[in-house]
Design a protein around this motif. Structure first.
Motif, PDB file in Angstrom:
ATOM      1  N   UNK A 118     -16.066  63.405 -68.101  1.00  0.00           N
ATOM      2  CA  UNK A 118     -15.901  63.375 -66.228  1.00  0.00           C
ATOM      3  C   UNK A 118     -17.158  62.583 -65.540  1.00  0.00           C
ATOM      4  N   UNK A 119     -18.316  62.035 -66.482  1.00  0.00           N
ATOM      5  CA  UNK A 119     -19.526  62.033 -65.109  1.00  0.00           C
ATOM      6  C   UNK A 119     -18.671  60.682 -64.404  1.00  0.00           C
ATOM      7  N   UNK A 120     -17.503  60.148 -63.578  1.00  0.00           N
ATOM      8  CA  UNK A 120     -16.997  59.852 -62.055  1.00  0.00           C
ATOM      9  C   UNK A 120     -16.863  61.328 -61.420  1.00  0.00           C
ATOM     10  N   UNK A 121     -16.822  62.316 -61.885  1.00  0.00           N
ATOM     11  CA  UNK A 121     -16.885  63.746 -61.593  1.00  0.00           C
ATOM     12  C   UNK A 121     -18.441  64.116 -60.793  1.00  0.00           C
ATOM     13  N   UNK A 122     -19.408  63.482 -61.440  1.00  0.00           N
ATOM     14  CA  UNK A 122     -21.077  64.418 -61.290  1.00  0.00           C
ATOM     15  C   UNK A 122     -21.040  64.947 -59.680  1.00  0.00           C
ATOM     16  N   UNK A 123     -21.496  65.802 -59.695  1.00  0.00           N
ATOM     17  CA  UNK A 123     -21.964  66.857 -58.676  1.00  0.00           C
ATOM     18  C   UNK A 123     -23.555  66.737 -58.458  1.00  0.00           C
ATOM     19  N   UNK A 124     -23.864  66.390 -56.986  1.00  0.00           N
ATOM     20  CA  UNK A 124     -25.593  67.298 -57.104  1.00  0.00           C
ATOM     21  C   UNK A 124     -25.027  68.225 -55.862  1.00  0.00           C
ATOM     22  N   UNK A 125     -25.289  69.091 -55.590  1.00  0.00           N
ATOM     23  CA  UNK A 125     -25.314  69.929 -54.161  1.00  0.00           C
ATOM     24  C   UNK A 125     -27.284  69.702 -53.670  1.00  0.00           C
ATOM     25  N   UNK A 126     -27.728  70.226 -52.439  1.00  0.00           N
ATOM     26  CA  UNK A 126     -28.949  70.652 -51.643  1.00  0.00           C
ATOM     27  C   UNK A 126     -28.891  71.694 -51.380  1.00  0.00           C
ATOM     28  N   UNK A 127     -29.275  72.676 -52.048  1.00  0.00           N
ATOM     29  CA  UNK A 127     -28.558  73.889 -51.759  1.00  0.00           C
ATOM     30  C   UNK A 127     -29.993  75.390 -50.775  1.00  0.00           C
ATOM     31  N   UNK A 128     -30.644  73.910 -50.345  1.00  0.00           N
ATOM     32  CA  UNK A 128     -31.575  74.648 -48.928  1.00  0.00           C
ATOM     33  C   UNK A 128     -30.526  74.402 -47.726  1.00  0.00           C
ATOM     34  N   UNK A 129     -29.876  72.670 -47.528  1.00  0.00           N
ATOM     35  CA  UNK A 129     -29.056  73.226 -46.316  1.00  0.00           C
ATOM     36  C   UNK A 129     -27.769  73.301 -46.769  1.00  0.00           C
ATOM     37  N   UNK A 130     -27.264  73.050 -48.144  1.00  0.00           N
ATOM     38  CA  UNK A 130     -25.619  73.600 -47.828  1.00  0.00           C
ATOM     39  C   UNK A 130     -25.663  74.455 -49.429  1.00  0.00           C
ATOM     40  N   UNK A 131     -25.753  76.024 -49.342  1.00  0.00           N
ATOM     41  CA  UNK A 131     -26.026  76.498 -50.556  1.00  0.00           C
ATOM     42  C   UNK A 131     -24.584  76.687 -50.359  1.00  0.00           C
ATOM     43  N   UNK A 132     -23.259  76.975 -49.964  1.00  0.00           N
ATOM     44  CA  UNK A 132     -22.111  77.415 -50.526  1.00  0.00           C
ATOM     45  C   UNK A 132     -21.797  75.535 -51.192  1.00  0.00           C
ATOM     46  N   UNK A 133     -22.118  75.338 -51.820  1.00  0.00           N
ATOM     47  CA  UNK A 133     -21.898  74.212 -51.650  1.00  0.00           C
ATOM     48  C   UNK A 133     -20.770  73.398 -51.573  1.00  0.00           C
TER      49      UNK A 133
END
Length: 492
Positions: free
Chosen positions: A396-411
């Motif tokens: 499911x690599x096409x659904x890889x996720x990357x979150x910026x937890x500093x500016x978007x802690x709720x993902x």
């Protein structure tokens, strides 16, 4: 040699606390934070009980232990930090839960003073559990955990009370050897049932999770992850889940206070110095994104509390750089002034606890998990680096996720497409922790082996001797307040 006690809960997300995003009254944990050092970005090695706990005991990632499910166990030939502590002269004491499976129920513990709540063998004694737990029998796992929700008595509440009383009695005695003790409770793990007064307290506070009805766009089409979503749960039920979970967290906090006070009294008499720690094995989504329990890499599932207080440990210190449950083994051995295995994946946090050492902002913290969909196993990995969190599942690599937890802690927003070079860097780092195809093949092999172990137990008549079986009849489904109840009839 310092006396050491670790209080370990099950399924407590630190986001449910006085300092978290979901406000719960936790005065004893706040006192522990004020008087000790708290790791604000601690992660489990796997968002599932047995793999996380076996990693914690061995200091090894699941990819090395091979343990990725609750139907597995650590090889008795893999050393645990308890072996090292016992060799250094400690009495290593387990009071309550650790979720060992099979004939080895010690893994370096020299004493066990109370049974585990979960089955200890390869087979699940379904009919016996039905007799002991009544309508709660299936609610200890997904997807049935929301079938009974509300206030009243539950097996978990009774079990934890017995574990705490056993710990208090042990600490009231004199012991010649230096003590290493783990007090393992089951709460706030579901079933989602809290004491009536606490349930009512949080019923007035809680609302439905932010993403209960508005699941983020990045999950659209992501069938492996959406398979965990429960679309049958109503808003009334999820409010009940939140109220019960918060109530159980506050109940657990009071038990932590009891045990800590008793331990500090014991340590003062011994005058050896002391270390008191608190952590959990993983968190709970509690309905966020319509997911209940763990088994995801989202923050409520994969983040854990980790707090230490004691002799020479800094007071009021908050460590913001990421750390891991894997660090417990080398840290405890370091605090006990003994060595642990050099090949451990965790690292000692002693300098951060006792000195003004620099935090390691360049560290990459890992969590692994094997999920399944339509009988196919998919290896997943989470990497936390600074404020970035990367998630990827094989196939499911096409659904890889990357979150910026500093500016978007709720993902809420997946920013993977905006940072192709960062994505490539994370993919390369992930490759250092094992080949997905090999890990998946090993899990198919272990699933086959499980059937043999189960058959062997049946034909030899192996009996569970260390499972808790004392749930009273009053804690089998007779709730005082009901948010949801699916199975059977109940006296309202």
């Amino acid at each position: 040699m310092k006396d050491i006690l670790i209080f370990m809960s099950d399924q407590h997300s630190p986001l449910f606390s006085e300092w978290g995003s979901e406000r719960v009254d936790t005065p004893n944990l706040m006192r522990l934070r004020d008087e000790g050092t708290s790791f604000e970005a601690a992660y489990t090695s796997c968002p599932l009980c047995v793999p996380a706990r076996m990693s914690m005991m061995s200091g090894l990632i699941p990819g090395k232990t091979g343990v990725f499910t609750n139907n597995d166990t650590l090889s008795s030939q893999i050393p645990c930090f308890t072996h090292a502590l016992a060799a250094a002269g400690y009495e290593t004491v387990l009071i309550g839960r650790m979720h060992f499976v099979g004939t080895d129920q010690r893994h370096g513990f020299t004493k066990r003073l109370a049974a585990d709540m979960t089955p200890t063998g390869w087979n699940r004694p379904v009919e016996q559990l039905k007799k002991e737990r009544g309508d709660f029998a299936k609610t200890f796992g997904e997807p049935w955990c929301t079938d009974v929700v509300g206030a009243g008595e539950s097996p978990v509440l009774h079990y934890d009370e017995q574990i705490v009383q056993t710990a208090l009695a042990y600490l009231d005695q004199e012991h010649e050897k230096p003590q290493f003790i783990i007090v393992g409770t089951y709460g706030p793990h579901f079933p989602y049932v809290a004491p009536e007064e606490l349930y009512l307290k949080y019923s007035d506070r809680v609302s439905i999770p932010k993403f209960f009805n508005n699941i983020p766009d990045y999950m659209e089409g992501f069938e492996l992850l959406k398979n965990h979503c429960n679309h049958e749960v109503t808003e009334n039920t999820v409010r009940g889940v939140y109220a019960a979970y918060c109530g159980m967290v506050e109940k657990m906090d009071s038990q932590i206070g009891q045990v800590r006070d008793a331990f500090l009294s014991y340590a003062r008499k011994k005058k050896n110095g002391h270390v008191f720690g608190y952590l959990s094995d993983h968190g709970d989504q509690a309905g966020e994104r319509r997911i209940f329990g763990k088994q995801t890499f989202f923050e409520k599932s994969v983040r854990i509390p980790m707090i230490f207080e004691g002799t020479d440990i800094r007071a009021g210190k908050k460590i913001i750089s990421p750390v891991s449950i894997l660090d417990l083994a080398p840290t405890l051995c370091d605090l006990a002034e003994t060595a642990f295995c050099e090949e451990a994946d965790g690292k000692s946090l002693k300098q951060l606890l006792t000195q003004e050492g620099a935090e390691d902002y360049e560290r990459v913290v890992i969590s692994q998990f094997t999920d399944s969909y339509k009988e196919k196993i998919h290896y997943g990995i989470m990497l936390r680096y600074r404020e970035c969190k990367f998630i990827s599942y094989h196939g499911y690599e096409r659904f890889d996720l990357l979150f910026d937890l500093k500016n978007d802690p709720e993902e809420t927003v997946n920013i993977i497409e905006k940072f192709p070079k960062l994505r490539e860097w994370f993919v390369n780092i992930a490759g250092l922790y094992g080949k997905p195809e090999e890990i998946e093949t090993e899990q198919y092999r272990r699933a086959r082996n499980l059937k043999w172990f189960q058959y062997y137990e049946k034909v030899t008549g192996w009996k569970e001797k260390e499972r808790w079986t004392e749930n009273p009849p009053s804690a089998r489904g007779e709730l005082k307040i009901i948010a949801n109840f699916k199975k059977g009839k109940i006296n309202r």
